[in-house]
Scaffold this motif. Structure first.
Motif, mmCIF file in Angstrom:
data_model
loop_
_atom_site.group_PDB
_atom_site.id
_atom_site.type_symbol
_atom_site.label_atom_id
_atom_site.label_comp_id
_atom_site.label_asym_id
_atom_site.label_seq_id
_atom_site.Cartn_x
_atom_site.Cartn_y
_atom_site.Cartn_z
ATOM 1 N N ARG A 114 0.833 -1.198 0.000
ATOM 2 C CA ARG A 114 0.000 0.000 0.000
ATOM 3 C C ARG A 114 0.873 1.254 0.000
ATOM 4 N NH1 ARG A 114 -4.481 -0.582 4.635
ATOM 5 N NH2 ARG A 114 -5.257 1.271 3.546
ATOM 6 N N GLU A 115 0.657 2.111 -0.954
ATOM 7 C CA GLU A 115 1.463 3.330 -1.041
ATOM 8 C C GLU A 115 1.122 4.313 0.070
ATOM 9 O OE1 GLU A 115 1.268 5.063 -4.890
ATOM 10 O OE2 GLU A 115 2.118 3.316 -5.916
ATOM 11 N N SER A 116 -0.105 4.268 0.557
ATOM 12 C CA SER A 116 -0.490 5.103 1.686
ATOM 13 C C SER A 116 -1.539 4.370 2.502
ATOM 14 C CB SER A 116 -1.031 6.462 1.229
ATOM 15 O OG SER A 116 -2.266 6.312 0.545
ATOM 16 N N VAL A 117 -1.640 4.740 3.767
ATOM 17 C CA VAL A 117 -2.645 4.186 4.677
ATOM 18 C C VAL A 117 -3.376 5.369 5.313
ATOM 19 C CG1 VAL A 117 -1.538 1.971 5.103
ATOM 20 C CG2 VAL A 117 -0.828 3.954 6.417
ATOM 21 N N ARG A 118 -4.244 5.121 6.289
ATOM 22 C CA ARG A 118 -5.046 6.234 6.789
ATOM 23 C C ARG A 118 -5.601 5.931 8.171
ATOM 24 N NH1 ARG A 118 -10.119 5.171 2.584
ATOM 25 N NH2 ARG A 118 -10.350 2.953 3.111
ATOM 26 N N VAL A 119 -6.003 7.022 8.813
ATOM 27 C CA VAL A 119 -6.707 6.949 10.087
ATOM 28 C C VAL A 119 -7.998 7.751 9.952
ATOM 29 C CG1 VAL A 119 -6.690 7.826 12.463
ATOM 30 C CG2 VAL A 119 -4.766 6.489 11.623
ATOM 31 N N HIS A 127 -19.883 11.767 11.603
ATOM 32 C CA HIS A 127 -19.087 12.023 10.409
ATOM 33 C C HIS A 127 -17.632 11.646 10.663
ATOM 34 C CE1 HIS A 127 -17.453 13.991 6.875
ATOM 35 N NE2 HIS A 127 -16.627 14.658 7.657
ATOM 36 N N ALA A 128 -17.038 10.938 9.734
ATOM 37 C CA ALA A 128 -15.639 10.535 9.833
ATOM 38 C C ALA A 128 -14.762 11.456 8.999
ATOM 39 C CB ALA A 128 -15.463 9.097 9.370
ATOM 40 N N THR A 129 -13.668 11.893 9.594
ATOM 41 C CA THR A 129 -12.655 12.650 8.868
ATOM 42 C C THR A 129 -11.469 11.723 8.608
ATOM 43 O OG1 THR A 129 -13.320 14.676 10.014
ATOM 44 C CG2 THR A 129 -11.211 14.707 8.871
ATOM 45 N N THR A 130 -10.974 11.722 7.386
ATOM 46 C CA THR A 130 -9.910 10.801 6.979
ATOM 47 C C THR A 130 -8.577 11.528 6.894
ATOM 48 O OG1 THR A 130 -11.513 9.551 5.678
ATOM 49 C CG2 THR A 130 -9.186 9.149 5.224
ATOM 50 N N PHE A 131 -7.554 10.912 7.466
ATOM 51 C CA PHE A 131 -6.201 11.486 7.443
ATOM 52 C C PHE A 131 -5.259 10.463 6.799
ATOM 53 C CE2 PHE A 131 -8.414 13.095 11.212
ATOM 54 C CZ PHE A 131 -8.421 14.453 10.938
ATOM 55 N N PRO A 132 -4.922 10.660 5.516
ATOM 56 C CA PRO A 132 -4.014 9.715 4.848
ATOM 57 C C PRO A 132 -2.552 10.024 5.176
ATOM 58 C CG PRO A 132 -4.773 11.358 3.287
ATOM 59 C CD PRO A 132 -5.461 11.676 4.591
ATOM 60 N N PHE A 133 -1.739 8.983 5.189
ATOM 61 C CA PHE A 133 -0.307 9.197 5.414
ATOM 62 C C PHE A 133 0.478 8.039 4.815
ATOM 63 C CE2 PHE A 133 -2.142 7.386 9.291
ATOM 64 C CZ PHE A 133 -1.394 6.235 9.465
ATOM 65 N N ASP A 166 10.080 5.471 4.112
ATOM 66 C CA ASP A 166 10.967 4.427 3.600
ATOM 67 C C ASP A 166 10.194 3.274 2.975
ATOM 68 O OD1 ASP A 166 9.873 3.843 6.038
ATOM 69 O OD2 ASP A 166 11.704 3.037 6.935
ATOM 70 N N GLY A 167 9.014 3.545 2.442
ATOM 71 C CA GLY A 167 8.238 2.515 1.784
ATOM 72 C C GLY A 167 7.187 1.905 2.686
ATOM 73 N N PRO A 168 6.302 1.080 2.132
ATOM 74 C CA PRO A 168 5.192 0.512 2.900
ATOM 75 C C PRO A 168 5.656 -0.364 4.059
ATOM 76 C CG PRO A 168 4.829 0.239 0.539
ATOM 77 C CD PRO A 168 6.248 0.686 0.705
ATOM 78 N N HIS A 169 4.850 -0.365 5.116
ATOM 79 C CA HIS A 169 5.078 -1.224 6.281
ATOM 80 C C HIS A 169 3.744 -1.781 6.762
ATOM 81 C CE1 HIS A 169 9.293 -0.124 6.767
ATOM 82 N NE2 HIS A 169 8.970 1.150 6.742
ATOM 83 N N ASP A 170 3.815 -2.930 7.404
ATOM 84 C CA ASP A 170 2.636 -3.501 8.037
ATOM 85 C C ASP A 170 2.569 -3.009 9.476
ATOM 86 O OD1 ASP A 170 0.362 -5.054 8.418
ATOM 87 O OD2 ASP A 170 1.516 -6.819 9.014
ATOM 88 N N ALA A 171 1.389 -2.586 9.912
ATOM 89 C CA ALA A 171 1.222 -2.097 11.273
ATOM 90 C C ALA A 171 -0.163 -2.459 11.777
ATOM 91 C CB ALA A 171 1.430 -0.583 11.342
ATOM 92 N N GLU A 172 -0.272 -2.655 13.090
ATOM 93 C CA GLU A 172 -1.558 -2.905 13.728
ATOM 94 C C GLU A 172 -1.760 -2.029 14.951
ATOM 95 O OE1 GLU A 172 -2.160 -7.004 14.645
ATOM 96 O OE2 GLU A 172 -1.967 -7.672 12.577
ATOM 97 N N ALA A 173 -0.773 -1.228 15.314
ATOM 98 C CA ALA A 173 -0.826 -0.482 16.567
ATOM 99 C C ALA A 173 -0.740 1.023 16.318
ATOM 100 C CB ALA A 173 0.319 -0.920 17.485
ATOM 101 N N ILE A 174 -1.691 1.754 16.870
ATOM 102 C CA ILE A 174 -1.635 3.212 16.889
ATOM 103 C C ILE A 174 -1.956 3.678 18.304
ATOM 104 C CG2 ILE A 174 -2.374 3.376 14.480
ATOM 105 C CD1 ILE A 174 -5.096 4.414 15.521
ATOM 106 N N PHE A 175 -1.492 4.857 18.662
ATOM 107 C CA PHE A 175 -1.975 5.519 19.871
ATOM 108 C C PHE A 175 -1.960 7.016 19.623
ATOM 109 C CE2 PHE A 175 2.590 4.947 20.638
ATOM 110 C CZ PHE A 175 2.995 6.171 21.155
#
Length: 205
Positions: A26-31, A45-51, A55-64
């Motif tokens: 994925r070139e970009s992901v979002r919250v 209403h949801a506001t989307t913040f792409p990022f 250094d290229g795509p990464h897999d992630a499951e954790a945000i805070f």
């Protein structure tokens, strides 16, 4: 993929991370940010913040999310070092922001039990909790750096009976909530509670 609750301009908001990328394509992901829903069923209403990562795509499951809507993402460690990234400045829905690397928790990729699957922060940002499939660790924040509170890898979660531990959050009183997926036998997914004392030693005197 991940969920965080944190103060926002409207009170408390939920931040929903669409950050999973097992194949790292994925070139970009979002919250997504939404006001915390009430029980009335009123639409929100949801506001989307792409990022994207620098250094290229990464897999992630954790945000805070820390006070002031400071967003952080931690990579899972499937094929890269466990790395903490931060969203630069204020959240902006009009552009794809480039995350900034802050800290590495490992020198290279990690084995399955040590992959990071969730994170959370107290509402005041005093403490951050990060979990893997097998353990949970508490951190104090010094600027953007995180320093572990508990010795070693933290608390071993084998006794919780989790089939696949995924989520974690922490309340202001130190209560840690752990959630797991259910097993192949369709048994209920366990929800576990841990109680931690967040007071500094100096505060106890």
């Amino acid at each position: 993929d991940s969920l965080a609750a944190a103060p926002c301009l409207t009170g408390i908001c939920l931040f929903i991370g669409d950050v999973g990328d097992n194949t790292r394509t994925r070139e970009s992901v979002r919250v997504f940010r939404i006001p915390e829903p009430d029980l009335s069923g009123k639409p929100v209403h949801a506001t989307t913040f792409p990022f994207a990562y620098p250094d290229g795509p990464h897999d992630a499951e954790a945000i805070f999310v820390l006070p002031g809507e400071q967003l952080y993402v931690i990579t899972k460690g499937r094929s890269e070092p466990l790395t903490l990234y931060r969203y630069p400045g204020a959240l902006d829905s009009t552009r794809t922001a480039i995350l900034q690397p802050v800290q590495q928790f490992s020198e290279s990729f990690v084995q399955l039990p040590d992959m990071i699957t969730g994170a959370g922060a107290t509402p005041d940002g005093r403490a951050i909790v990060i979990r893997t499939y097998s353990s949970v660790q508490l951190y104090r924040r010094d600027g953007h750096q995180l320093h572990p509170i508990l010795p070693g890898r933290g608390i071993d979660l084998a006794s919780t009976g989790e089939f696949q531990g995924e989520g974690v959050d922490i309340a202001s009183d130190g209560t840690i909530l752990l959630v797991s997926e259910k097993g192949f036998d369709e048994s209920n997914a366990p929800i576990s509670l841990l109680k931690c004392d967040l007071q500094d030693r100096s505060e106890r005197q």
